[in-house]
Design an enzyme around this catalytic site. Structure first.
Site, short mmCIF file in Angstrom:
data_model
loop_
_atom_site.label_atom_id
_atom_site.label_comp_id
_atom_site.label_asym_id
_atom_site.label_seq_id
_atom_site.Cartn_x
_atom_site.Cartn_y
_atom_site.Cartn_z
N HIS A 119 0.86 -1.19 0.00
CA HIS A 119 0.00 0.00 0.00
C HIS A 119 0.89 1.23 0.00
O HIS A 119 1.88 1.29 0.72
CB HIS A 119 -0.88 -0.01 1.25
N HIS A 165 1.45 11.15 -2.28
CA HIS A 165 0.24 10.94 -1.50
C HIS A 165 -0.52 12.26 -1.49
O HIS A 165 -0.15 13.19 -0.79
CB HIS A 165 0.59 10.49 -0.08
#
Length: 580
Positions: A119, A165
């Site tokens: 992830h 991100h």
């Protein structure tokens, strides 16, 4: 090692005798039983291998090979107690097959396998302000991870693509650099396929640029299906040394919302590691659905399938595994289409909530389709969750933050030591079929005990060589104890511990534990060593996690690993395993 002293004050030192590693009483008794006049020859060792080690196919020639590889030139004709003990505690007698290979059937569809899944694979640290880089991607691939996640965004000039991100302070890295590193390192640990999951926040023109970048980087190893949607997933065997792209339906960039970091500090503290080696794995009963509305980074909000005018056609053509939720609720998300397969993504909280009401439905969905589970957004410290919740419902891609560490990640690493460490582990048959009444496996059902695992922890050694002599205690040798238990379905999950052995670098516990298992196919053996500290937190002394399906019976040497999953040079335990 003979004596060791510890400074207590300016004028006083405590001295402790350091005993040499010595075979425990059980090993001495076995040597007496399988030897004559203090010598164990090849025939004796062969009988020991068959009767105690349960190696039914072992031959006298195998015993001779062991003797030649273990003994020095003066003991080639047989073992004495010292060389027999050296063999048992040596690298050639591990709890797994000493020559691990891929041994499971690899010709079933991808949906029949657990897949080692990362992830936010590009992050070097936490989820808020760490750097983005290709280095953690390379490290993950070298450890056998088979699914790499990349979040792709327009760069500051809106003319190229970065990986970062979104909505955080993470420093970006160029997508092209990440793709090149994936190509260069994809198959260093395993020949089986690498899946790249893209979280897409791009405009159509940048999607087209990504499509060109992907096809030029991977060339012939890129798997592109002949039809827009697959009726069934190909097998890992048929996709050896191939790269697969999977993504959710692209959104229009102008409509994409950037999540803002929020949430109170106490919530973040609650999810951070509470001990130096990582907090205990959350139980199934504790759950976190009460925090459901506080998930501040709900990243994978998937919508309808790849349709609409906002998707570049060349981008659509490279996507082999389509991801999508649909516009309805759980019943709609979990519908099984007989004509095509897809990928569904749920956060750990969504899965926990769905498991309470739709458990068998999730299992049925994962028999044909792929389910990806990812950490809740408030895990800003890159911690992880209990992977068994996903695995026992058939979820193939239980996505973990590989850049962190802790007990949940140790279980993940343990699971994928199976099947030769190739990153693909065949799901057990109980998750793939149904009973005569058409019912599938219910993870919440209470089942009868299938087998009982018996584990004896004899002793440990190696800390004296791998740690400084004051690492655990400044004033005396360490007081080690071992925790041993099961990670599995709720009925099987338990942890037990030995007594602490005071002031000894070579602790000898000689304690036996029994673990009744209702679903041994999903069980992993957890082993940890800690040093008892009366005034402070106990110190970490090593860990490992072993899939019970691949555990070798008998007396075995079990090497231990650091918090980050790196194998110690010397630290190991001597243990006995049996299943009845």
């Amino acid at each position: 090692m003979s004596k060791q002293s510890y400074k207590v004050c300016f004028c006083f030192r405590r001295r402790f005798r350091l005993a040499a590693t010595e075979a425990p009483p059980t090993i001495k008794a076995l040597f007496e039983q399988y030897s004559e006049n203090g010598i164990m020859n090849a025939d004796h060792l062969h009988r020991f291998l068959v009767e105690v080690q349960k190696q039914e196919k072992a031959t006298v020639e195998d015993a001779q090979v062991i003797m030649h590889s273990t003994s020095d030139i003066f003991h080639r004709k047989g073992f004495n107690l010292e060389t027999f003990f050296k063999y048992l505690f040596g690298d050639s007698n591990p709890a797994f097959d000493p020559h691990p290979t891929v041994h499971q059937d690899m010709n079933a569809p991808l949906s029949h396998y657990y897949i080692f899944t990362g992830h936010n694979s590009y992050l070097t640290g936490n989820q808020l302000n760490s750097d983005c880089s290709d280095v953690p991607i390379i490290k993950a691939l070298e450890r056998g991870v088979r699914v790499i996640e990349l979040d792709i965004w327009p760069n500051s000039n809106k003319d190229d693509v970065d990986v970062l991100h979104g909505g955080t302070l993470t420093a970006p890295v160029a997508l092209s650099k990440c793709l090149r590193s994936i190509k260069n390192h994809a198959f260093t640990a395993s020949e089986y396929p690498v899946v790249i999951t893209l979280e897409d926040h791009l405009t159509p023109d940048l999607q087209a640029k990504v499509a060109k970048m992907v096809t030029e980087t991977f060339g012939e190893i890129l798997f592109t299906p002949k039809t827009e949607s697959l009726a069934e997933f190909p097998s890992p065997e048929s996709l050896k040394r191939r790269v697969i792209i999977s993504t959710k339906p692209p959104k229009e960039y102008l409509k994409a919302k950037e999540a803002k970091p929020s949430g109170n500090s106490s919530q973040k503290e609650k999810d951070s590691s509470v001990e130096a080696w990582g907090g205990e794995i959350p139980s199934f009963k504790s759950g976190s659905t009460a925090e459901y509305k506080e998930d501040v980074y709900e990243e994978d909000d998937e919508e309808e399938d790849l349709q609409g005018d906002n998707c570049a056609p060349e981008y659509r053509s490279i996507i082999a595994i389509h991801a999508g939720k649909g516009k309805g609720g759980l019943d709609d998300w979990l519908k099984v289409d007989p004509d095509k397969v897809r990928r569904l993504s749920l956060s750990e909280q969504e899965l926990e909530k769905a498991a309470k009401t739709h458990g068998p439905q999730i299992v049925r969905f994962t028999q044909r389709n792929v389910l990806r589970v990812y950490p809740k957004g408030i895990r800003v410290d890159s911690s992880n969750y209990n992977p068994l919740i996903g695995w026992m419902h058939g979820a193939q891609m239980v996505a973990f933050n590989m850049q962190g560490y802790g007990r949940s990640l140790w279980v993940m690493q343990g699971m994928f030591r199976a099947n030769g460490g190739c990153g693909y582990v065949k799901k057990p048959d109980i998750l793939m079929g149904c009973d005569p009444h058409g019912n599938v496996f219910d993870p919440r059902a209470t089942l009868p005990v299938k087998i009982t695992l018996k584990v004896t922890v004899y002793m440990g050694e190696g800390w004296y060589y791998d740690f400084s002599h004051t690492h655990f205690d400044a004033y005396s040798p360490p007081d080690f104890y071992t925790r041993v238990g099961i990670a599995g379905v709720p009925a099987d999950t338990i942890m037990k511990r030995t007594k602490a052995i005071e002031d000894n670098w070579i602790p000898s516990w000689n304690e036996e534990f029994e673990f009744p298992l209702t679903v041994p196919e999903l069980a992993l053996l957890r082993i940890e060593v800690h040093e008892y500290d009366m005034s402070e937190k106990d110190d970490f002394g090593g860990q490992t996690c072993l899939p019970i399906s691949e555990l070798r019976k008998g007396i075995r040497a079990v090497p231990l690993y650091s918090q980050k999953g790196e194998k110690y040079k010397s630290v190991k335990l001597l243990m006995h395993f049996d299943m009845v």
